[in-house]
Enzyme design. Structure first.
Site, PDB file in Angstrom:
ATOM      1  N   GLU A  92     -13.448  -3.509  10.802  1.00 25.67           N
ATOM      2  CA  GLU A  92     -11.993  -3.259  10.857  1.00 25.67           C
ATOM      3  C   GLU A  92     -11.632  -2.201  10.360  1.00 25.67           C
ATOM      4  O   GLU A  92     -12.424  -1.187   9.793  1.00 25.67           O
ATOM      5  CB  GLU A  92     -11.191  -4.099   9.868  1.00 25.67           C
ATOM      6  CG  GLU A  92     -11.473  -5.750   9.831  1.00 25.67           C
ATOM      7  CD  GLU A  92     -10.701  -6.534   9.040  1.00 25.67           C
ATOM      8  OE1 GLU A  92     -10.748  -7.665   8.889  1.00 25.67           O
ATOM      9  OE2 GLU A  92     -10.437  -5.865   7.723  1.00 25.67           O
ATOM     10  N   CYS A 110      -7.921   4.180   7.811  1.00 23.98           N
ATOM     11  CA  CYS A 110      -8.378   3.789   6.886  1.00 23.98           C
ATOM     12  C   CYS A 110      -9.900   3.453   7.706  1.00 23.98           C
ATOM     13  O   CYS A 110      -9.659   2.272   8.600  1.00 23.98           O
ATOM     14  CB  CYS A 110      -7.968   2.589   6.127  1.00 23.98           C
ATOM     15  SG  CYS A 110      -9.043   1.818   4.884  1.00 23.98           S
ATOM     16  N   CYS A 117     -20.235  -5.584   2.947  1.00 25.11           N
ATOM     17  CA  CYS A 117     -20.401  -4.772   1.627  1.00 25.11           C
ATOM     18  C   CYS A 117     -21.319  -5.644   0.680  1.00 25.11           C
ATOM     19  O   CYS A 117     -21.233  -6.651   0.493  1.00 25.11           O
ATOM     20  CB  CYS A 117     -19.097  -4.644   1.023  1.00 25.11           C
ATOM     21  SG  CYS A 117     -18.989  -3.545  -0.247  1.00 25.11           S
ATOM     22  N   CYS A 121     -16.903  -7.208  -4.804  1.00 25.15           N
ATOM     23  CA  CYS A 121     -15.871  -7.073  -5.683  1.00 25.15           C
ATOM     24  C   CYS A 121     -15.348  -8.466  -5.530  1.00 25.15           C
ATOM     25  O   CYS A 121     -14.806  -9.132  -4.494  1.00 25.15           O
ATOM     26  CB  CYS A 121     -14.881  -6.116  -5.385  1.00 25.15           C
ATOM     27  SG  CYS A 121     -15.816  -4.218  -5.597  1.00 25.15           S
ATOM     28  N   CYS A 124     -12.271  -9.036  -3.017  1.00 26.56           N
ATOM     29  CA  CYS A 124     -12.182  -8.392  -1.849  1.00 26.56           C
ATOM     30  C   CYS A 124     -12.727  -9.388  -0.700  1.00 26.56           C
ATOM     31  O   CYS A 124     -13.837  -9.868  -0.977  1.00 26.56           O
ATOM     32  CB  CYS A 124     -12.949  -7.118  -1.781  1.00 26.56           C
ATOM     33  SG  CYS A 124     -13.494  -6.190  -0.149  1.00 26.56           S
ATOM     34  N   CYS A 342      -8.477  -5.992   3.061  1.00 29.42           N
ATOM     35  CA  CYS A 342      -9.627  -5.554   3.746  1.00 29.42           C
ATOM     36  C   CYS A 342     -10.428  -6.639   4.003  1.00 29.42           C
ATOM     37  O   CYS A 342     -11.220  -7.365   3.017  1.00 29.42           O
ATOM     38  CB  CYS A 342     -10.565  -4.481   2.925  1.00 29.42           C
ATOM     39  SG  CYS A 342     -12.044  -3.767   3.786  1.00 29.42           S
TER      40      CYS A 342
END
Length: 354
Positions: A92, A110, A117, A121, A124, A342
């Site tokens: 994205e 962005c 990832c 987190c 997220c 995100c």
């Protein structure tokens, strides 16, 4: 022979390769401008490069553009894109427009730096899908180039003015490719985006915070802080177990000592962590740091269980920081009506395929 990723090549690399192929230097300069400045998506669009040279170059360079799977547009003008990479993975990126009363409008992209990832987190959406791989320099740059290309179909004068490395992934865990992308995006014969108009965000990869200060002191740094003690931060950002707050704050101090640039400390506010006690603890951790706090009301994401705090609670949190002498602002929200968090759009897409 493996072909070279054209969108990841510097001008010097193109000059060297073109001369090795028997082409003159000016051809390499033309090629670089078509790719990095005019953001073309095919060989056929390079009008001043003959078919014979195009064929020769295409035998040595892999020139692919990202496949746009989905585009969402918010009522505030924000556009969110889901792109498919050459190997079928998806990423994205987001275009945010900010109107200014003076000078030119700001158009911020962005970008993502990884597929998924590894940090994980707690708030997220990206981390919920795990980590697949790093993006190449060409794949990072392509997000900016392809957004530029698409928007220029509607507005030929469109120019990206700012880049934030805050999309999917941890930029400082893909350090070399991110730095290469920054140099390409900054190049005078490319999009010419100023170094000071680019910001790298990190969850706290301590060694590379210091390395970034040494390698490129002009680029901005944003640190995802989110909590003022190790126990809470361990839960929110697992990276904290490897690089606890004491190490992170020392690295931030060293960064500002080298660069003399202010760090943006990002704090995601939830219904649980937006109390006055948390604000006072945060002020204590940041005392003496050259920085600015950016408060971000958390985006509701299915699977995290985290809720936004009430507006009055957010205002009080900011007031406590200001009273302690900490510079603070509330992030201007963009695209809240189009899966703003995100990783949400990618999760939605992959869910539809199952």
């Amino acid at each position: 022979m493996k072909r070279i990723e054209l969108r990841g090549c510097s001008e010097d690399q193109l000059i060297e390769i073109c001369q090795r192929l028997g082409l003159q230097r000016f051809r390499a300069v033309q090629l670089f401008q078509w790719v990095q400045q005019k953001a073309v998506r095919s060989w056929d669009e390079m009008k001043n490069i003959g078919k014979k040279d195009q064929q020769l170059l295409s035998n040595h360079f892999n020139f692919y553009s990202l496949e746009k799977l989905r585009e969402q547009r918010s009522h505030d003008g924000t556009r969110k894109y889901l792109f498919r990479l050459e190997d079928g993975e998806t990423i994205e990126c987001v275009l945010m427009d900010y109107e200014r009363r003076s000078s030119r409008d700001r158009h911020t992209v962005c970008v993502s730096t990884q597929v998924g990832c590894p940090v994980g987190c707690a708030f997220c959406a990206t981390g919920l899908e795990g980590f697949r791989r790093n993006l190449s320099c060409a794949e990072i740059v392509s997000q900016v180039l392809d957004i530029t290309y698409f928007v220029r179909q509607e507005d030929p004068d469109f120019q990206v003015t700012n880049i934030v490395f805050m999309g999917m992934g941890e930029p400082l865990l893909n350090y070399d490719e991110v730095l290469k992308a920054i140099k390409l995006l900054n190049h005078d014969q490319g999009l010419k985006i100023g170094m000071r108009r680019m910001t790298v965000s990190t969850s706290g990869v301590v060694p590379n915070i210091i390395q970034l200060a040494k390698d490129n002191p002009q680029v901005g740094l944003a640190v995802s802080l989110h909590a003022a003690d190790d126990l809470k931060r361990n839960h929110l950002i697992p990276m904290n177990r490897r690089y606890p707050l004491s190490q992170l704050m020392r690295a931030c101090q060293e960064y500002t000592d080298i660069t003399h640039r202010r760090i943006t400390f990002e704090v995601a506010l939830t219904a649980e962590n937006a109390g006055e006690e948390a604000a006072l603890a945060l002020a204590g951790v940041l005392k003496g740091q050259l920085g600015h706090v950016n408060l971000i009301p958390v985006n509701p994401v299915t699977g995290t269980g985290m809720l936004r705090p009430e507006q009055e609670k957010i205002k009080r949190f900011a007031q406590v920081l200001e009273s302690a002498g900490i510079s603070v602002s509330l992030r201007e929200e963009k695209g809240t009506d189009i899966d703003a968090a995100c990783g949400q759009l990618r999760r939605q897409w992959e869910g539809e395929l199952k």
